[in-house]
Design an enzyme around this catalytic site. Sequence first.
Site, PDB file in Angstrom:
ATOM      1  CB  SER A  24      -0.911   0.008   1.232  1.00 27.16           C
ATOM      2  OG  SER A  24      -0.148  -0.025   2.427  1.00 27.16           O
ATOM      3  CG  ASN A 111      -4.057  -3.744  13.245  1.00 23.03           C
ATOM      4  OD1 ASN A 111      -3.468  -3.747  12.159  1.00 23.03           O
ATOM      5  ND2 ASN A 111      -4.479  -4.860  13.830  1.00 23.03           N
ATOM      6  CB  THR A 156     -40.579  24.643 -11.442  1.00 17.04           C
ATOM      7  OG1 THR A 156     -41.697  25.103 -12.186  1.00 17.04           O
ATOM      8  CG2 THR A 156     -40.346  25.570 -10.247  1.00 17.04           C
ATOM      9  CG  HIS A 157     -41.688  20.986 -13.872  1.00 18.30           C
ATOM     10  ND1 HIS A 157     -41.885  19.704 -13.409  1.00 18.30           N
ATOM     11  CD2 HIS A 157     -42.403  21.795 -13.064  1.00 18.30           C
ATOM     12  CE1 HIS A 157     -42.695  19.740 -12.355  1.00 18.30           C
ATOM     13  NE2 HIS A 157     -43.016  21.001 -12.122  1.00 18.30           N
ATOM     14  CB  SER A 278     -14.044  22.739 -31.339  1.00 20.59           C
ATOM     15  OG  SER A 278     -13.998  21.809 -32.402  1.00 20.59           O
ATOM     16  CE  LYS A 284     -18.849  23.219 -29.633  1.00 21.44           C
ATOM     17  NZ  LYS A 284     -19.196  21.877 -29.984  1.00 21.44           N
ATOM     18  CG  ASN A 286     -16.638  23.079 -26.555  1.00 29.32           C
ATOM     19  OD1 ASN A 286     -17.687  23.490 -27.053  1.00 29.32           O
ATOM     20  ND2 ASN A 286     -15.749  22.383 -27.241  1.00 29.32           N
ATOM     21  CD  GLU A 291     -18.874  19.979 -21.323  1.00 27.76           C
ATOM     22  OE1 GLU A 291     -19.711  19.565 -22.127  1.00 27.76           O
ATOM     23  OE2 GLU A 291     -17.732  20.336 -21.671  1.00 27.76           O
ATOM     24  CE1 TYR A 318      -6.185  -2.692   9.326  1.00 29.46           C
ATOM     25  CE2 TYR A 318      -5.427  -4.944   8.980  1.00 29.46           C
ATOM     26  CZ  TYR A 318      -5.489  -3.623   8.569  1.00 29.46           C
ATOM     27  OH  TYR A 318      -4.866  -3.247   7.412  1.00 29.46           O
ATOM     28  CD  GLN A 323      -2.895  -2.259   2.510  1.00 37.43           C
ATOM     29  OE1 GLN A 323      -2.145  -2.379   3.463  1.00 37.43           O
ATOM     30  NE2 GLN A 323      -2.754  -2.945   1.388  1.00 37.43           N
ATOM     31  CE  LYS A 326      -4.272   3.897   4.887  1.00 39.63           C
ATOM     32  NZ  LYS A 326      -4.908   2.604   4.694  1.00 39.63           N
TER      33      LYS A 326
HETATM   34  N1  ARG Z   1      -1.114  -0.951   5.533  1.00 35.31           N
HETATM   35  C1  ARG Z   1      -2.083  -1.324   6.501  1.00 35.31           C
HETATM   36  C2  ARG Z   1      -3.380  -0.550   6.292  1.00 35.31           C
HETATM   37  O1  ARG Z   1      -3.392   0.416   5.617  1.00 35.31           O
HETATM   38  C3  ARG Z   1      -1.583  -1.071   7.880  1.00 35.31           C
HETATM   39  C4  ARG Z   1      -2.138  -1.964   8.903  1.00 35.31           C
HETATM   40  C5  ARG Z   1      -1.652  -3.347   8.704  1.00 35.31           C
HETATM   41  N2  ARG Z   1      -2.065  -4.197   9.736  1.00 35.31           N
HETATM   42  C6  ARG Z   1      -2.014  -5.541   9.659  1.00 35.31           C
HETATM   43  N3  ARG Z   1      -2.456  -6.195  10.649  1.00 35.31           N
HETATM   44  N4  ARG Z   1      -1.579  -6.147   8.591  1.00 35.31           N
HETATM   45  O2  ARG Z   1      -4.417  -0.927   6.783  1.00 35.31           O
END
Ligand code: ARG
Length: 463
Positions: A24, A111, A156-157, A278, A284, A286, A291, A318, A323, A326
């Site tokens: 990650s 964790n 409206t509409h 364009s 044009k 745009n 958009e 956990y 993971q 993110k």
């Molecule tokens: N890279 C992991 C995450 O984003 C960190 C936590 C990992 N924990 C584990 N027990 N493998 O969640």
Amino acid sequence: MSNTMWGGRFASGPGVVMEEINTSIDIDRHLYRQDIAASKAHAAMLAKQGIITADDARKITDGLDAILSEIEAGKFSFKRALEDIHMNVESRLAELIGDPAGRLHTARSRNDQVATDFRLWMREEIDRIDAALATFQRTLAEKALEHAGTVMPGLTHLQPAQPITFGHHLLAYVEMAARDRGRFADARRRLNESPLGACALAGTSFPVDRDATAQALGFDRPMANSLDAVSDRDFVMETLAAAAITAVHLSRLADEIVVWSSPLVGFIKLSDAFTTGSSIMPQKRNPDAAELVRAKSGRIIGALDAMLIVMKGLPLAYAKDLQEDKPGTMDALAALSLALAAMTGMIADLTPDAGRMKKAAGAGYAAATDLADWLVRTLGLPFRQAHRITGRIVAAAEQAGLPLHRMPLARLREIEPRIGEDVFSVLSVDRSVRSRTSFGGTAPKNVRAQARKWLRRLAAEKS
Ligand code: ARG
């Protein structure tokens, strides 16, 4: 190579695909500042509690500061084999300071570490978005004040309904943005608790001081349940929900800009700064930025969906599924920031064509409600009856091909004999908007007062 951070009972390293799906670092490297700050707070607490020596804590802190400088100078080599930011930092710390590095991970786990880092990251992100939303509101309110008396058709509409002012229309988005900010603030308030010290899931037998680390990191308090602390991602879902609703608002405004700036409508003009040409059609101009704001809402809403789906089947505490919180979130919040900047730029940039707007406001019998109201007010008719009479007048006007204010009085009197000359005073669009003085209504003086109120409030917020 087996991962030296946990390789004790592993004879060989992970397979190529395993490493690929498990890593990650490409994403969570963005958490480096938060990761280092949390480690420094943890090390200081460990020393204060006598869990590690002050000397080790100093070496750890100096090492972490050195790593921070390396990363910021672009000199840090992130290793995919070390999975994530936590192990990349810790492994480099071992290279820099040797044995004491191994003491940093006492009484903590990745964790609680990742949950802490991500909360810190989110808090900063929310503050940035809030500032961008405030700028957006200010820009809208300034434009609204400038165009408090610029008449346009209210729809409206997508049908002309009643004349309104452009300023009033813009202020509607100031209100939406205020609620958006409220939702972000609310999410921020709840996220601001520290998971650090929850360790893997059960807490620790070391005499940690979770209040101290919470305080050092600007959290209001430590989270009260260690299982909840490591497994909770409400702060992600809540922030993405706030982001998704904000994105929906931006998308609606973007859609209006696309429609308004089409030559078919011609209500506004955007400058070269926010349009593209364009490659084949020289005429044009745009509205690409609008958009794209409209389209980016899709990614942001999608990130919320993805997060809800990741979470819904997860037992405590956990699981590596977490993971996946993110990538979508970081992408979505970056898209939101960009969309906000683009929308703020477009609002400042656009120039309304007041003449065209006003003409359109008068088309489609938009003053019909004003006529009905006049019948109620002047002749004392019940509104339902006034509505019927007005309907017959509109039909007659349509048949004659005339706007309401051009209808001969005699013709109006054929339908309702008590109508007098003064009816014409309410049939112009300017009169119409000026008469809507009820609280929250579109009258220019209301719009001016509301725009000023917002500008005052926003200015006060800054100081
Ligand atoms: N890279 C992991 C995450 O984003 C960190 C936590 C990992 N924990 C584990 N027990 N493998 O969640």
